[in-house]
Structures are given as C-alpha cells and as structure tokens.
Design a protein around this motif. Structure first.
Motif, PDB file in Angstrom:
ATOM      1  N   LEU A 150      -5.556   3.637   5.081  1.00 36.08           N
ATOM      2  CA  LEU A 150      -4.644   2.605   5.588  1.00 36.08           C
ATOM      3  C   LEU A 150      -4.326   2.860   7.046  1.00 36.08           C
ATOM      4  CD1 LEU A 150      -1.823   1.685   3.050  1.00 36.08           C
ATOM      5  CD2 LEU A 150      -3.508   0.216   4.155  1.00 36.08           C
ATOM      6  N   THR A 151      -4.049   4.119   7.365  1.00 35.54           N
ATOM      7  CA  THR A 151      -3.692   4.456   8.739  1.00 35.54           C
ATOM      8  C   THR A 151      -4.816   4.071   9.690  1.00 35.54           C
ATOM      9  OG1 THR A 151      -2.443   6.313   7.893  1.00 35.54           O
ATOM     10  CG2 THR A 151      -2.893   6.300  10.251  1.00 35.54           C
ATOM     11  N   ILE A 152      -6.025   4.510   9.412  1.00 34.78           N
ATOM     12  CA  ILE A 152      -7.088   4.204  10.381  1.00 34.78           C
ATOM     13  C   ILE A 152      -7.434   2.712  10.370  1.00 34.78           C
ATOM     14  CG2 ILE A 152      -8.074   6.537  10.400  1.00 34.78           C
ATOM     15  CD1 ILE A 152     -10.429   5.374   8.813  1.00 34.78           C
ATOM     16  N   GLY A 153      -7.360   2.085   9.199  1.00 37.55           N
ATOM     17  CA  GLY A 153      -7.699   0.656   9.131  1.00 37.55           C
ATOM     18  C   GLY A 153      -6.711  -0.188   9.913  1.00 37.55           C
ATOM     19  N   LEU A 154      -5.424   0.030   9.648  1.00 34.93           N
ATOM     20  CA  LEU A 154      -4.414  -0.778  10.337  1.00 34.93           C
ATOM     21  C   LEU A 154      -4.367  -0.435  11.822  1.00 34.93           C
ATOM     22  CD1 LEU A 154      -1.545  -0.940   7.696  1.00 34.93           C
ATOM     23  CD2 LEU A 154      -3.267  -2.657   8.290  1.00 34.93           C
ATOM     24  N   ALA A 155      -4.542   0.850  12.128  1.00 32.15           N
ATOM     25  CA  ALA A 155      -4.553   1.237  13.545  1.00 32.15           C
ATOM     26  C   ALA A 155      -5.714   0.547  14.257  1.00 32.15           C
ATOM     27  CB  ALA A 155      -4.667   2.751  13.682  1.00 32.15           C
ATOM     28  N   GLY A 168     -15.787  12.755   8.401  1.00 35.02           N
ATOM     29  CA  GLY A 168     -15.263  13.651   7.362  1.00 35.02           C
ATOM     30  C   GLY A 168     -13.788  13.444   7.075  1.00 35.02           C
ATOM     31  N   LEU A 169     -13.370  12.210   6.936  1.00 34.83           N
ATOM     32  CA  LEU A 169     -11.961  11.935   6.666  1.00 34.83           C
ATOM     33  C   LEU A 169     -11.744  11.769   5.156  1.00 34.83           C
ATOM     34  CD1 LEU A 169     -11.187   9.310   9.440  1.00 34.83           C
ATOM     35  CD2 LEU A 169     -10.744  11.769   9.456  1.00 34.83           C
ATOM     36  N   PRO A 170     -10.657  12.318   4.644  1.00 40.04           N
ATOM     37  CA  PRO A 170     -10.413  12.230   3.201  1.00 40.04           C
ATOM     38  C   PRO A 170      -9.789  10.893   2.809  1.00 40.04           C
ATOM     39  CG  PRO A 170      -8.676  13.509   4.228  1.00 40.04           C
ATOM     40  CD  PRO A 170      -9.621  13.112   5.335  1.00 40.04           C
ATOM     41  N   GLY A 171     -10.396   9.796   3.238  1.00 36.29           N
ATOM     42  CA  GLY A 171      -9.881   8.474   2.874  1.00 36.29           C
ATOM     43  C   GLY A 171     -10.482   8.017   1.560  1.00 36.29           C
ATOM     44  N   ILE A 172     -10.288   6.754   1.239  1.00 36.94           N
ATOM     45  CA  ILE A 172     -10.825   6.265  -0.025  1.00 36.94           C
ATOM     46  C   ILE A 172     -12.229   5.710   0.143  1.00 36.94           C
ATOM     47  CG2 ILE A 172      -8.623   5.812  -1.158  1.00 36.94           C
ATOM     48  CD1 ILE A 172      -8.850   2.918  -0.309  1.00 36.94           C
ATOM     49  N   GLY A 173     -12.659   5.521   1.401  1.00 39.37           N
ATOM     50  CA  GLY A 173     -13.979   4.945   1.637  1.00 39.37           C
ATOM     51  C   GLY A 173     -15.083   5.754   0.968  1.00 39.37           C
ATOM     52  N   GLY A 204     -11.886   0.744  -9.559  1.00 39.54           N
ATOM     53  CA  GLY A 204     -10.559   0.923  -8.964  1.00 39.54           C
ATOM     54  C   GLY A 204     -10.596   0.641  -7.473  1.00 39.54           C
ATOM     55  N   MET A 205     -11.647   1.146  -6.820  1.00 44.06           N
ATOM     56  CA  MET A 205     -11.778   0.935  -5.383  1.00 44.06           C
ATOM     57  C   MET A 205     -11.951  -0.546  -5.048  1.00 44.06           C
ATOM     58  SD  MET A 205     -11.523   3.633  -3.739  1.00 44.06           S
ATOM     59  CE  MET A 205     -12.143   2.847  -2.284  1.00 44.06           C
ATOM     60  N   VAL A 206     -12.814  -1.190  -5.830  1.00 50.29           N
ATOM     61  CA  VAL A 206     -13.067  -2.610  -5.565  1.00 50.29           C
ATOM     62  C   VAL A 206     -11.765  -3.401  -5.715  1.00 50.29           C
ATOM     63  CG1 VAL A 206     -14.234  -4.669  -6.435  1.00 50.29           C
ATOM     64  CG2 VAL A 206     -15.497  -2.530  -6.183  1.00 50.29           C
ATOM     65  N   ILE A 207     -10.986  -3.060  -6.735  1.00 54.42           N
ATOM     66  CA  ILE A 207      -9.729  -3.791  -6.940  1.00 54.42           C
ATOM     67  C   ILE A 207      -8.766  -3.547  -5.780  1.00 54.42           C
ATOM     68  CG2 ILE A 207      -7.691  -3.941  -8.417  1.00 54.42           C
ATOM     69  CD1 ILE A 207      -9.667  -3.283 -10.761  1.00 54.42           C
ATOM     70  N   VAL A 208      -8.671  -2.290  -5.358  1.00 59.45           N
ATOM     71  CA  VAL A 208      -7.772  -1.979  -4.238  1.00 59.45           C
ATOM     72  C   VAL A 208      -8.198  -2.758  -2.992  1.00 59.45           C
ATOM     73  CG1 VAL A 208      -7.125  -0.172  -2.614  1.00 59.45           C
ATOM     74  CG2 VAL A 208      -7.021   0.260  -5.065  1.00 59.45           C
ATOM     75  N   TYR A 209      -9.494  -2.762  -2.707  1.00 60.24           N
ATOM     76  CA  TYR A 209      -9.973  -3.504  -1.542  1.00 60.24           C
ATOM     77  C   TYR A 209      -9.689  -4.998  -1.683  1.00 60.24           C
ATOM     78  CZ  TYR A 209     -12.386   0.491   0.500  1.00 60.24           C
ATOM     79  OH  TYR A 209     -12.676   1.683   1.095  1.00 60.24           O
ATOM     80  N   ALA A 210      -9.888  -5.511  -2.888  1.00 61.21           N
ATOM     81  CA  ALA A 210      -9.648  -6.943  -3.096  1.00 61.21           C
ATOM     82  C   ALA A 210      -8.184  -7.280  -2.829  1.00 61.21           C
ATOM     83  CB  ALA A 210     -10.041  -7.339  -4.513  1.00 61.21           C
ATOM     84  N   VAL A 211      -7.292  -6.422  -3.323  1.00 66.35           N
ATOM     85  CA  VAL A 211      -5.861  -6.672  -3.105  1.00 66.35           C
ATOM     86  C   VAL A 211      -5.560  -6.694  -1.608  1.00 66.35           C
ATOM     87  CG1 VAL A 211      -3.566  -5.668  -3.358  1.00 66.35           C
ATOM     88  CG2 VAL A 211      -5.095  -5.812  -5.339  1.00 66.35           C
ATOM     89  N   PHE A 212      -6.149  -5.747  -0.871  1.00 60.61           N
ATOM     90  CA  PHE A 212      -5.881  -5.725   0.566  1.00 60.61           C
ATOM     91  C   PHE A 212      -6.423  -6.957   1.269  1.00 60.61           C
ATOM     92  CE2 PHE A 212      -4.765  -1.270   0.157  1.00 60.61           C
ATOM     93  CZ  PHE A 212      -3.620  -1.301   0.930  1.00 60.61           C
TER      94      PHE A 212
END
Ligand SMILES: Nc1ncnc2c1ncn2[C@@H]1O[C@H](COP(=O)(O)OP(=O)(O)OP(=O)(O)O)[C@@H](O)[C@H]1O
Ligand code: SF4
Ligand SMILES: [Mg+2]
Lengths: 310, 321
Positions: free
Chosen positions: A98-103, A255-260, A277-285
């Motif tokens: 979230l941090t890197i995406g929104l930034a 090498g970032l511990p994100g969800i990607g 789970g990942m697909v759902i989280v991305y869809a919600v965003f």
C-alpha cells in the motif's frame, strides 16, 4: 453524494462475486496442484494433505466452503506456507505494498500534472519538447527494464540508495521502487495534462475570463486547470491498475516484503487460496480507487454531479 | 480626447494563406457614447474588437494604434491586459459559452469584482446579486449558487452581461449579444443594454446584424465591408438615407425598414473570400453604381453630409433636416 457512494458499493458486491467465482475456476483449471513438487510425495501423505485441506472433495463443495469462509473474513490457510493463513500473509505484506503503491500514485500526480501544465504553457518551446520527449521514453520503457536500470545506477554505481531490501522505517528503501513505479504514470499523466490543458485554453470561457481582466494565475488555476484535469482523473483507475501490475515486478526486483510476490509465488506454487485471496484484495482496491476517481470527477464537474442526482 | 481611439488598425492572420481581416480602420468612441457596427458575416467586426483588447487568436497580429484614455493598447507584452475588464468589458458573440462550467455563477461574478476592482469578497457577493437583479435575472439570489448548465440560454446571456459589468468597465464591447437568443427576448436584452449604459455611464460598441436595434440604441453607426469601415454616420441619418451603396443594400434587406431603402432591394453576390487582394473598390463586383473608376481606384473614407463614406459615387444624402 452518500447515496451515490452506497449505490456504487452495492454494485461492487456482484462484481466481487464474479471475481471470486472466476478466480476459483481459473486456479483449479490450471494444470498441477499445490502438492506437486520435484520430488513426488508418497501417495498416502499426499492423500492426507489433500484431505486436510479439503482438496479431496468435489469442486463445488470446496467452493461453498471457501465462500463461507470469505463471508466470515477468512481467506483460508495457505497451502504452501503451512504455518500461516492467507489472511496473515496478506496482512503482513499489505502495508508495504500500500505504501509504495499510494506513494507512486501520489508522486505521479504531483509531478505529472505540473510537468504537463508547464509543457502546455511552453508549447512548442524547449521545455515542452523536453517533457514530451521524456514522456515518450517513460511510457515506452517497461518497468522490468527501469527497475534494474535504477538499481544499477543509483544503487551500485552512485551508491546513493540501497539496491534492494527493506527495513521497517528506512524510507530510503522506498525511493527506487516508488520512482520506478511512478515513472510511466508520471509520463502518461504529463501527456494527458498537456493535451487537455491546451484544449481547455482554447475554450470560449477561457477567453471570456481573460476579457474580464482576471489575472493569468486565476485564469489558469481556477478556470482552466480543474477542467483540464478531468481526463487525468478518468485515468486514475487504469493508472492504479498499472501501478498494481508494476508492483509485482518491483517488489520482486527490489526484494520488498509486499503482497506482490505472494501473487507470483502463489501462482507458481498453485497455492490456490493465496492466489484467490490476492486477486480479491486487488479487486477490492481497484473498485475503491475507481470509486474515488469517480467522486473526484464529480467534484470537478458539476454537470456530472447533477446528472447523477437526476 | 475620445475614450477609445483606433488608428489605422489592421489585423492579419497567418496560416495556409495570409488573411487580412481588418484593413486600416479608424474609429473614435466617446465617453458614454453608443456606436453600432454592422456588416455581413466575415467583414471583420469581431476581429476589430478582439484586436483592441489583445484577445486575437494565436495566429492573429494587430498593427496600427489603439489608445484607451490615451494609453496605447497594441504592442509587445500584452499592454491591453491593463484595461481588460475594468476599462473595456466584452460580451462575446457566443455569450452563453462565456461562463466557466465548473464554477458557481455567484463565485464567477464576485471573482471578477475582487480580482479587477479589488473589492472584498463580501461586498463582491452582495454586488453580484445586485448585478443579477439589474440584468433582470429572476430569483437573482438563488441563481448565485447554481452552475451555468443549470440555466437556460437566455439566462446565461444575462449572466454573461452581468459578468462583463462586474469590474465596472467604462466601455463595453457587445458582439452580437442577441443573436443566440429567442427573438422574443432579443428586444429585452437590447433595452437592457441601453438602460445599463445610461445608468452606469458606460460607452457601448454594439456589433449587430439587426438594424432595428441600431435605430433604438446607437448614436452613430459604422458599416464594415471586407475589413474596412465604408460608412460612418449618425445613426438616425443613416437609417433615413444611407450613402454607401453597400449600406443602402444592408438597409434594404431589412424587411421592416425597406421603405427607407435606397435604389437596391438586396445585395447581389457574396462578400469577397478571406485573403482576397483588391485593386479598386472592394465592393465593386457587387455594386450597382460601379463605373470604370471603381475598378482601379480604391475610394478613401472622406467626410461629407454628416458622416464619412468610402465611395466614388455615394448616394445622395437628401435634404438635411
Ligand atoms: N484565427 C483565424 N485565422 C484565420 N482567419 C481568421 C481567424 N479568425 C477570423 N478569421 C477571419 O477573419 C475574418 C473576419 O472575421 P470576423 O470574426 O471579424 O467576422 P465578423 O464580421 O465578426 O462576422 P460574423 O458576423 O459572422 O461574426 C473572416 O474572414 C475570418 O475568416
Ligand atoms: S466606389 Fe464604386 S463600386 Fe465602390 S461602392 Fe462606390 S460606386 Fe460602388
Ligand atoms: Mg463576429
């Protein structure tokens, strides 16, 4: 406005249902399974594992179980990271992503809009050509080329920034990933802003505002820019998708511990629950960001605001 | 000294071919005076006004001199910016399109007073309501909270006039302020402009196709043809007896005023294409009075019979009252 938001959230429910069903079907349709490894497991252990995760049951039973879990806010256990639930894995990586995406999105708007506006005002002159030249480069070079290039230049040659890695609270770790993600979006936003501002500046109401004697600054900032930003706001949804896709690459390279990386690794491992789970989280965003973009659009354009109310 | 002095004003547009839209215009506008400009489409009326306030399109260039209260408005660095709004107001041909779509009517009106006159926002907002009342917009106070798209075309027109008046200009350019309107409200808007000029002590340059409007409003009339003023006269005298054959043709083509027309019933032919070069009189191909001299000698705008006319063989002014 509240009614509009409520309605949009309501419409999002069937969208999410389709996403869940499709991702379930697609993960199961992919060849192989979570327990295929280079070294085949003894058949009885494998059967035990599948029974433990419910994989021995017919697909529709699995689906019902999965959806029932979702409704309780449970994404299920990860098939590969056996000590973790998917919820834990996502919660662990989400703050980083979230941090890197929104930034990256914020940076893209904060840099892209002024660059595009500057280019429009300097139309045909050096600044314009420079910005548009860079924009073409920024749009056409893919993230998986930019990322190692940045790492090489700023991390290895110049040694200004860490090449890769992540320590909580160390902001310098974020600079290269965020810049990499933002670059193509900056380029696109700059081009959109420039084109749209040039068009708005030709509008009769801009000439009328100047004829009224309003200072150039007011004409530009109050009268022209809000109208010129409409296409940029429309682009926010696709921009978020681009950042999301880019983050998969960027998190892996830096090498970032994100969800990607969970999505990539999960797909390679046939870790069904993790991928879904990942697909759902991305869809919600994506749904939330598109809603945000629509709200911004309505805020900028009263005609939309009133059209919806009617 | 006149309020506005236009001297040898020429406007050129570059492009695939060079077009001279205004070709050497001289015109004075006195304080509180109302002058009408008439002429067919493309005769350069709008470009004449736009050039004065420095708002030509990017490919346009003005030469000559325009002075407002003695101050030169043409030249490098947009000197006209200083008089836009507060000195010279402008109501555009497409007045409904003059409103910024994403700003409330009241905010736009108040902004014009704040930015140009330095009024406080509070007094400017009160002013905005008064100005809307003055242009006879119904429910003026409520309109302030609305956006342009919520108003009808006629209402937008009135708002556009109010907007141009907010900085309290000494001179108003109104470029066909009624063409976009319903015939029924056209007369209203014209009467409104006349009243505003009187009440605010404002001079008015009114571009119009409607000679009926001229009769009721203007003291003087300038007839433009192909970028030139071909006749400049006292409005009352012009309507009674135009002297330029083109002016006579214009008048003859107005049904209600046909009785006052000269020998021509309508103007045959079409105006010259933009960019045409002229040797003699530019009206010659369409003129019923043309003679050999007209083809080779460009008639100058000269004084005679209470006005100026650019014609070798002007119509008779008739008996002076
Ligand atoms: N940006 C431009 N580039 C080239 N030529 C132009 C441009 N703007 C106007 N012209 C030309 O200038 C000439 C005069 O135009 P102008 O708008 O002054 O006419 P007008 O008398 O106001 O006509 P109308 O009654 O239709 O408004 C026209 O021939 C037009 O083609
Ligand atoms: S100069 Fe000749 S052609 Fe021109 S308007 Fe007069 S009579 Fe007609
Ligand atoms: Mg015009």
């Amino acid at each position: 406005m509240l009614a509009f938001i409520a309605r949009r959230l309501l419409v999002a429910i069937p969208t999410l249902a389709v996403v869940v069903a499709l991702s379930f079907a697609l993960t199961r349709a992919a060849p192989g399974g979570p327990f295929d490894e280079e070294q085949a497991l003894p058949p009885e252990i494998r059967a035990n594992l599948e029974a433990a995760y419910g994989l021995d049951q017919p697909a529709h039973r699995q689906f019902v179980r999965y959806v029932a879990g979702l409704l309780r806010g449970d994404f299920g256990p990860s098939f590969r990271f056996r000590d973790f639930t998917v919820t834990e894995l996502i919660a662990g990586g989400l703050p980083v992503s979230l941090t890197i995406g929104l930034a990256a999105l914020t940076l893209a708007l904060a840099v892209g809009i002024p660059l595009g506006a500057g280019a429009a005002l300097a139309r045909g002159r050096f600044l314009d050509r420079l910005v548009m030249g860079l924009a073409v480069a920024g749009i056409s070079v893919p993230v998986f080329v930019i990322a190692p290039f940045f790492a090489l230049v700023f991390g290895i040659w110049l040694r200004w920034l860490p090449v890769a890695g992540w320590e909580p609270g160390r902001a310098t770790d974020l600079v290269l990933p965020v810049a990499t993600l933002a670059l193509p979006v900056i380029a696109y936003v700059a081009r959109l802003t420039r084109g749209s501002l040039l068009e708005v500046l030709r509008a009769p109401w801009i000439r009328a505002a100047r004829a009224r004697g309003l200072p150039q600054r007011a004409v530009l900032l109050r009268h022209a820019l809000p109208a010129a930003l409409l296409p940029v706001v429309s682009y926010l949804g696709p921009a978020a998708a681009a950042v999301l896709a880019g983050s998969l690459v960027v998190e892996t390279i830096f090498g970032l511990p994100g969800i990607g990386r969970h999505l990539v690794q999960g797909a390679l491992n046939r870790d069904y629950t993790l991928v879904m789970g990942m697909v759902i989280v991305y869809a919600v965003f994506m749904i939330l960001l598109n809603l945000l973009a629509d709200l911004a659009y309505a805020w900028l354009d009263p005609r939309i605001r009133h059209g919806r109310r009617a | 000294m006149a309020l506005l002095e236009i001297r040898r004003l020429a406007v050129d547009f570059t492009g695939p071919r060079r077009v001279r839209a205004v070709d050497g215009v001289d015109l004075d506008i006195g304080r509180e005076e109302c002058v009408a400009i008439v002429g067919e489409s493309g005769s350069g009326k709008s470009q004449l006004l736009l050039a004065c306030v420095g708002l030509l399109a990017a490919n346009g260039r003005a030469q000559g001199s325009v002075r407002f209260e003695g101050r030169e408005l043409l030249g490098a660095g947009d000197p006209a910016a200083a008089v836009r709004g507060g000195g010279i107001g402008f109501v555009f041909q497409d007045a409904g399109g003059s409103l910024t779509p994403h700003l409330r009517i009241g905010d736009q009106l108040a902004e014009a007073a704040v930015a140009v006159r330095g009024a406080s926002w509070q007094s400017a907002r009160a002013d905005a309501v008064r100005m809307l009342e003055r242009v006879q917009l119904p429910a003026a106070a409520q309109q302030c909270a609305r956006y342009p798209h919520e108003l009808s075309g006629g209402m937008r027109q009135r708002v556009a006039i109010a907007l141009a008046l907010m900085p309290r200009p000494q001179l108003l350019f109104a470029d066909e302020p009624t063409t976009a309107l319903d015939v029924t409200v056209q007369a209203d808007v014209v009467a409104l402009l006349a009243a505003l000029c009187r009440d605010l002590g404002m001079a008015l340059v009114l571009v119009t196709h409607d000679l009926g409007v001229v009769a009721s409003l203007a003291a003087r009339i300038a007839v433009m043809y192909a970028g030139r003023i071909v006749e400049l006269a006292d409005a009352e005298r012009f309507l009674r007896q135009p002297r330029h054959p083109y002016g006579a043709g214009l008048l003859a083509s107005v049904p209600t005023l046909a009785a006052a027309a000269g020998p021509m019933a309508t103007i045959a032919g079409a105006p010259p294409a933009p960019g045409t070069a002229f040797a003699g009189c530019r009206f010659e191909p369409r003129c019923g009075r043309a003679e050999a001299r007209c083809r080779v000698e460009d008639p100058a705008l000269v004084a005679g019979d209470g006005g100026l006319v650019a014609c070798h063989f002007p119509l008779d002014a008739g008996p002076q009252p």
